[in-house]
Motif scaffolding. Structure first.
Motif, PDB file in Angstrom:
ATOM      1  N   LEU A 257      16.509 -34.926 -35.387  1.00  0.00           N
ATOM      2  CA  LEU A 257      17.274 -32.943 -35.357  1.00  0.00           C
ATOM      3  C   LEU A 257      16.046 -32.980 -36.013  1.00  0.00           C
ATOM      4  CD1 LEU A 257      18.443 -30.611 -34.891  1.00  0.00           C
ATOM      5  CD2 LEU A 257      19.879 -31.863 -36.207  1.00  0.00           C
ATOM      6  N   SER A 258      14.500 -32.949 -35.338  1.00  0.00           N
ATOM      7  CA  SER A 258      13.370 -32.384 -35.795  1.00  0.00           C
ATOM      8  C   SER A 258      13.397 -31.187 -35.664  1.00  0.00           C
ATOM      9  CB  SER A 258      12.701 -32.933 -35.761  1.00  0.00           C
ATOM     10  OG  SER A 258      12.438 -33.987 -35.894  1.00  0.00           O
TER      11      SER A 258
ATOM     12  N   GLY B  98      13.109 -28.060 -30.033  1.00  0.00           N
ATOM     13  CA  GLY B  98      13.416 -28.692 -28.746  1.00  0.00           C
ATOM     14  C   GLY B  98      11.974 -29.005 -28.376  1.00  0.00           C
ATOM     15  N   ILE B  99      10.828 -28.283 -28.895  1.00  0.00           N
ATOM     16  CA  ILE B  99       9.130 -28.382 -29.024  1.00  0.00           C
ATOM     17  C   ILE B  99       9.276 -29.973 -29.785  1.00  0.00           C
ATOM     18  CG2 ILE B  99       7.273 -28.277 -29.006  1.00  0.00           C
ATOM     19  CD1 ILE B  99       7.797 -25.087 -28.970  1.00  0.00           C
ATOM     20  N   LEU B 100       9.830 -30.356 -30.735  1.00  0.00           N
ATOM     21  CA  LEU B 100      10.039 -32.024 -31.174  1.00  0.00           C
ATOM     22  C   LEU B 100      10.690 -32.737 -30.880  1.00  0.00           C
ATOM     23  CD1 LEU B 100       9.694 -30.220 -34.642  1.00  0.00           C
ATOM     24  CD2 LEU B 100       7.766 -31.936 -33.999  1.00  0.00           C
TER      25      LEU B 100
ATOM     26  N   TYR C 191      20.171 -34.476 -31.742  1.00  0.00           N
ATOM     27  CA  TYR C 191      20.832 -33.069 -31.474  1.00  0.00           C
ATOM     28  C   TYR C 191      20.329 -32.518 -31.422  1.00  0.00           C
ATOM     29  CZ  TYR C 191      24.931 -34.892 -34.886  1.00  0.00           C
ATOM     30  OH  TYR C 191      25.710 -35.471 -35.377  1.00  0.00           O
ATOM     31  N   ILE C 192      20.203 -31.931 -29.916  1.00  0.00           N
ATOM     32  CA  ILE C 192      19.602 -30.798 -29.500  1.00  0.00           C
ATOM     33  C   ILE C 192      20.366 -29.835 -28.166  1.00  0.00           C
ATOM     34  CG2 ILE C 192      18.868 -32.802 -27.259  1.00  0.00           C
ATOM     35  CD1 ILE C 192      16.384 -30.093 -29.221  1.00  0.00           C
ATOM     36  N   GLY C 193      20.254 -29.003 -28.700  1.00  0.00           N
ATOM     37  CA  GLY C 193      20.943 -27.304 -27.995  1.00  0.00           C
ATOM     38  C   GLY C 193      21.548 -26.812 -28.744  1.00  0.00           C
ATOM     39  N   LEU C 194      21.825 -27.377 -29.839  1.00  0.00           N
ATOM     40  CA  LEU C 194      22.117 -26.447 -31.161  1.00  0.00           C
ATOM     41  C   LEU C 194      22.171 -25.151 -31.804  1.00  0.00           C
ATOM     42  CD1 LEU C 194      22.056 -29.109 -34.043  1.00  0.00           C
ATOM     43  CD2 LEU C 194      23.850 -28.226 -32.268  1.00  0.00           C
TER      44      LEU C 194
ATOM     45  N   LEU D  87      19.206 -38.600 -24.302  1.00  0.00           N
ATOM     46  CA  LEU D  87      20.787 -38.174 -25.336  1.00  0.00           C
ATOM     47  C   LEU D  87      20.898 -36.844 -25.602  1.00  0.00           C
ATOM     48  CD1 LEU D  87      23.956 -40.117 -27.004  1.00  0.00           C
ATOM     49  CD2 LEU D  87      22.194 -39.189 -28.372  1.00  0.00           C
ATOM     50  N   PHE D  88      22.157 -35.971 -25.375  1.00  0.00           N
ATOM     51  CA  PHE D  88      21.954 -34.062 -25.523  1.00  0.00           C
ATOM     52  C   PHE D  88      23.052 -34.244 -26.725  1.00  0.00           C
ATOM     53  CE2 PHE D  88      19.246 -33.057 -23.233  1.00  0.00           C
ATOM     54  CZ  PHE D  88      18.440 -33.621 -22.485  1.00  0.00           C
ATOM     55  N   ASN D  89      22.898 -34.277 -28.194  1.00  0.00           N
ATOM     56  CA  ASN D  89      24.657 -34.065 -29.055  1.00  0.00           C
ATOM     57  C   ASN D  89      24.210 -32.323 -29.018  1.00  0.00           C
ATOM     58  OD1 ASN D  89      24.038 -36.813 -31.361  1.00  0.00           O
ATOM     59  ND2 ASN D  89      25.799 -35.663 -30.502  1.00  0.00           N
ATOM     60  N   MET D  90      25.241 -31.583 -27.947  1.00  0.00           N
ATOM     61  CA  MET D  90      25.033 -30.336 -27.603  1.00  0.00           C
ATOM     62  C   MET D  90      26.029 -29.320 -27.997  1.00  0.00           C
ATOM     63  SD  MET D  90      24.094 -30.300 -24.189  1.00  0.00           S
ATOM     64  CE  MET D  90      24.935 -28.607 -23.462  1.00  0.00           C
ATOM     65  N   GLY D  91      27.761 -29.983 -28.187  1.00  0.00           N
ATOM     66  CA  GLY D  91      28.084 -29.223 -27.100  1.00  0.00           C
ATOM     67  C   GLY D  91      29.614 -28.465 -28.824  1.00  0.00           C
ATOM     68  N   GLY D  92      29.837 -27.007 -27.659  1.00  0.00           N
ATOM     69  CA  GLY D  92      30.889 -26.733 -29.271  1.00  0.00           C
ATOM     70  C   GLY D  92      30.598 -26.126 -30.553  1.00  0.00           C
ATOM     71  N   LEU D  93      29.200 -26.100 -31.291  1.00  0.00           N
ATOM     72  CA  LEU D  93      29.240 -25.711 -32.400  1.00  0.00           C
ATOM     73  C   LEU D  93      28.861 -24.142 -32.325  1.00  0.00           C
ATOM     74  CD1 LEU D  93      29.013 -28.954 -34.678  1.00  0.00           C
ATOM     75  CD2 LEU D  93      30.860 -27.814 -33.285  1.00  0.00           C
ATOM     76  N   LEU D  94      28.619 -23.780 -33.201  1.00  0.00           N
ATOM     77  CA  LEU D  94      27.793 -22.326 -33.815  1.00  0.00           C
ATOM     78  C   LEU D  94      27.483 -22.973 -35.249  1.00  0.00           C
ATOM     79  CD1 LEU D  94      30.610 -19.588 -32.094  1.00  0.00           C
ATOM     80  CD2 LEU D  94      28.088 -20.395 -30.526  1.00  0.00           C
ATOM     81  N   GLY D  95      26.786 -21.242 -35.421  1.00  0.00           N
ATOM     82  CA  GLY D  95      25.946 -21.831 -37.333  1.00  0.00           C
ATOM     83  C   GLY D  95      26.040 -22.305 -37.340  1.00  0.00           C
ATOM     84  N   SER D  96      25.046 -22.843 -36.916  1.00  0.00           N
ATOM     85  CA  SER D  96      24.062 -24.177 -37.099  1.00  0.00           C
ATOM     86  C   SER D  96      24.872 -25.188 -37.465  1.00  0.00           C
ATOM     87  CB  SER D  96      23.056 -23.348 -38.114  1.00  0.00           C
ATOM     88  OG  SER D  96      23.116 -22.820 -38.790  1.00  0.00           O
ATOM     89  N   LEU D  97      25.915 -25.827 -37.010  1.00  0.00           N
ATOM     90  CA  LEU D  97      26.782 -27.365 -36.961  1.00  0.00           C
ATOM     91  C   LEU D  97      27.986 -26.178 -38.652  1.00  0.00           C
ATOM     92  CD1 LEU D  97      23.797 -29.422 -37.584  1.00  0.00           C
ATOM     93  CD2 LEU D  97      25.180 -30.175 -36.241  1.00  0.00           C
TER      94      LEU D  97
END
Lengths: 481, 208
Positions: A275-276, A294-296, A314-317, A345-355
């Motif tokens: 999660l860079s 995303g770029i990182l 963690y991509i798609g936060l 792998l995409f850790n992306m679902g369901g969270l708002l407000g930066s985790l």
């Protein structure tokens, strides 16, 4: 063979690798965990127990690289839900361990509970875009001594897909594993199919390994259980304020963790997960929703392919606090970029407000984004048959494809059929009360969660678990109101 | 040369110049509290204002705080004898198990900039160390930071210990997962969402 977006030439990738080796060999990293220092020392690393500085010679890293394996499997209670990277890519996972939830009735943010986890687990079980349930929130109602149990029990009870999360201490970890043994029937049966998937962030950037998470990684690796770590540099704060500096530092940190794991158990599966990010230097605010994330991810994914290990993170936060345009474009753009670069792998679902908070509607929207990503991955499916040349000749100029067998045979699978995205004419939409994406998604969540959950534990097993852990939370999914 | 130049040198984060100017003013017999309040602290107030308006970025604010501190170090030996007094003493650190200190460092810097004596215990600080140091240093406020949601319970332990020992020390908590509601629940005296807010809250608590 699928083509991936690349930033670097082969020579540049080698240079990034070399630069990372140089960091590990000459700068070193602080290793706060004593056991980890002992492992590094035993295998020839330069260890200073006073300062906790560990320098890893390049030949040790290179030796460990030989035992990297190209796949990683998430095991589920129900084997039909097992997923393996990279074959099943993109593997979509919920974001995890937020302290808060947006209450679906009041719309207000509040602390999450074990009952929320039960509902979220059930929802994720039912949403086809998600492959792995990483336990989305903490449980504020956890009885003393059952911090992690109060998360894993409702999760495992209501979701048959692979469940993933972390634990703050070895005591918690052992308790969670005990739960796994009970569900599996025995420790032996559990070890055959370890359906609790462990994840930690043992590296604190820059170049520091902590005590507790590192301890857990060592413990699980020694046991032969699945575990992987995420590397989390934050440009301008904990890594250089350039994309390349952050990539090289993060890459070195991945190699340090990978070396530790391979020294313990050569051939232990890993994921090059990151999660860079780049900090917003105007305020110092954390910005996981920024396009630079995303770029990182793309660049790290390219390095993961260089090492031939699965990649992702963690991509798609999103930083947004509501399901608005920002939350959509931050999740959408970053995941699409990562997918095109080949992330698995995409850790992306369901969270708002930066985790910070789980939101039911966001999870439903992210399910739809996940289905779109999977559709992009399917791509064009080049084949003679799919070109339908005979059909084009048969229908000819000015004809119609609407009532053909061929259309009927393909219409349910060619396109993603969204439940949230609205395609009605304006008048119909206005008649429905002008619902926005958030309202439509929340309705969908409610529709799922007001039905009985088919994924619960059998009564007998549940009794056994409840007797084993006195005072354990109820862990049942039940819609609010 | 004047106090105004010290003020400007802090804003320009020119450490060497701040030190030189402070020495010069002291040699001229300028009152220590005038240098402190009209030069160093006034400059940091302006830096805070420019930061709030988005004109200055975080690193610029940090560098100004460092310049301010360089000037303050020159004044320190004299402060004890003068009428000028510190805004208060702060003991700060990240709680047990948490090595994430970016936010904590920012808060510590800004508090120093605001004229507090800040004792930074670093990371992974246990309850005993927080309380012992605060007692020894006669601190007004203990400030605790956590980034990991799993380490937050450490804050409550410190607060309990302070109360159990009947100490007249205020407690403040902060960090991404911490909320006002959580602060209330664990009995913290203060909470702030960001570093500038933490300084304001500390001023309030230290003067109470």
């Amino acid at each position: 063979m699928q083509q991936f977006t690349r930033f670097f030439t082969d020579e540049q990738r080698v240079r990034i690798h070399e630069a990372s080796l140089e960091i590990l060999e000459n700068v070193g990293l602080l290793v706060r965990n004593k056991k980890a220092r002992e492992i590094f020392a035993k295998h020839g690393c330069e260890v200073d127990n006073q300062t906790t500085l560990v320098k890893i010679p390049r030949k040790i890293v290179e030796e460990c690289r030989k035992s990297f394996v190209p796949t990683y499997t998430f095991t589920a209670q129900d084997p039909q839900y097992d997923v393996t990277l990279p074959g099943d890519r993109p593997v979509v996972v919920t974001g995890s361990s937020a302290p808060n939830i947006i209450d679906p009735i009041t719309g207000e943010e509040r602390r999450a509970t074990s009952a929320d986890i039960a509902n979220i687990a059930y929802l994720i079980n039912e949403l086809p875009g998600f492959d792995v349930f990483s336990i989305s929130t903490l449980a504020e109602d956890a009885p003393k001594g059952q911090f992690s149990l109060s998360r894993f029990y409702p999760a495992l009870k209501n979701c048959k897909k692979p469940v993933r999360s972390n634990t703050p201490s070895i005591a918690d970890l052992e308790q969670v594993l005990e739960l796994g043994y009970l569900i599996a029937g025995s420790k032996e049966a559990y070890m055959e199919r370890p359906f609790i998937n462990h994840h930690y962030c043992p590296v604190v950037s820059p170049l520091t390994m902590d005590v507790e998470s590192t301890e857990a990684v060592i413990y699980l690796t020694e046991m032969g259980l699945p575990v992987y770590g995420t590397i989390v540099p934050n440009a301008g704060m904990t890594s250089p304020m350039t994309m390349m500096g952050t990539l090289v530092l993060g890459n070195a940190e991945f190699l340090a963790l990978a070396t530790l794991i391979q020294l313990i158990r050569p051939g232990a599966p890993m994921i090059y997960a990151v999660l860079s990010t780049v900090a917003d230097m105007r305020t110092g605010n954390y910005a996981p929703g920024a396009v630079e994330t995303g770029i990182l991810q793309m660049a790290h994914t390219e390095m993961a392919r260089f090492y031939n290990v699965p990649s992702g993170g963690y991509i798609g936060l999103t930083n947004s606090h509501v399901n608005d345009a920002q939350s959509g474009y931050e999740t959408g753009i970053n995941t699409t970029a990562a997918l095109c670069a080949g992330a698995d792998l995409f850790n992306m679902g369901g969270l708002l407000g930066s985790l910070m908070a789980f939101d039911f509607a966001k999870a439903v929207i992210d399910n739809e984004i996940a289905l779109m990503l999977k559709r992009i991955k399917r791509g064009m499916e080049f084949s003679e048959e799919n070109m339908a040349l005979d059909l084009i000749k048969q229908v000819g100029p000015g004809g119609s494809y609407m009532d053909l067998e061929h259309t009927m045979a393909n219409m349910r699978t060619t396109a993603v059929l969204p439940k949230v995205a609205n395609r009605d004419p304006r008048g119909r939409w206005e008649d429905m009360g002008r619902p926005d994406a958030h309202a439509r998604a929340l309705k969908e969540a409610k529709k799922i969660l007001t039905k009985e959950n088919p994924a619960r534990f059998p009564a007998e097993l549940d009794e056994k678990i409840r007797a084993h852990f006195p005072g354990i939370v109820a862990g049942d999914a039940r819609w609010y109101e | 040369m004047s106090i105004k130049d010290i003020y400007q040198a802090v804003i320009d984060f020119n450490n060497a110049k701040v030190v030189e100017l402070v020495k010069h003013e002291l040699a001229n017999g300028t009152d220590v509290s005038t240098i402190l309040n009209d030069g160093l602290i006034a400059a940091m107030d302006e830096v805070g204002r420019l930061f709030s308006e988005g004109e200055l970025f975080v690193p610029e604010m940090l560098r100004s705080a460092q310049a301010m501190k360089a000037g303050l170090d020159e004044l320190k030996p004299l402060l004890a004898q003068s009428a000028a007094k510190s805004a208060g003493t702060i003991v700060i650190g990240t709680v047990k198990g948490d090595l994430h200190d970016i936010g904590k460092n920012l808060v510590a810097m800004m508090m120093e900039g605001a004229g507090f004596d800040v004792i930074d215990l670093g990371v992974d600080v246990d309850t005993e160390k927080f309380v012992k140091t605060a007692k020894e240093k006669n601190a007004n406020v203990i400030c605790m930071s956590a980034l990991l949601t799993t380490t937050m319970p450490g804050m409550e332990e410190v607060i309990k210990a302070v109360k159990a020992q009947g100490l007249d020390i205020k407690t403040m908590v902060g960090g991404a997962p911490v909320t006002q509601e959580f602060a209330n629940k664990i009995g913290a005296d203060g909470y702030a969402e960001d570093a500038p807010g933490a300084v304001e809250k500390a001023r309030e608590l230290a003067s109470a």
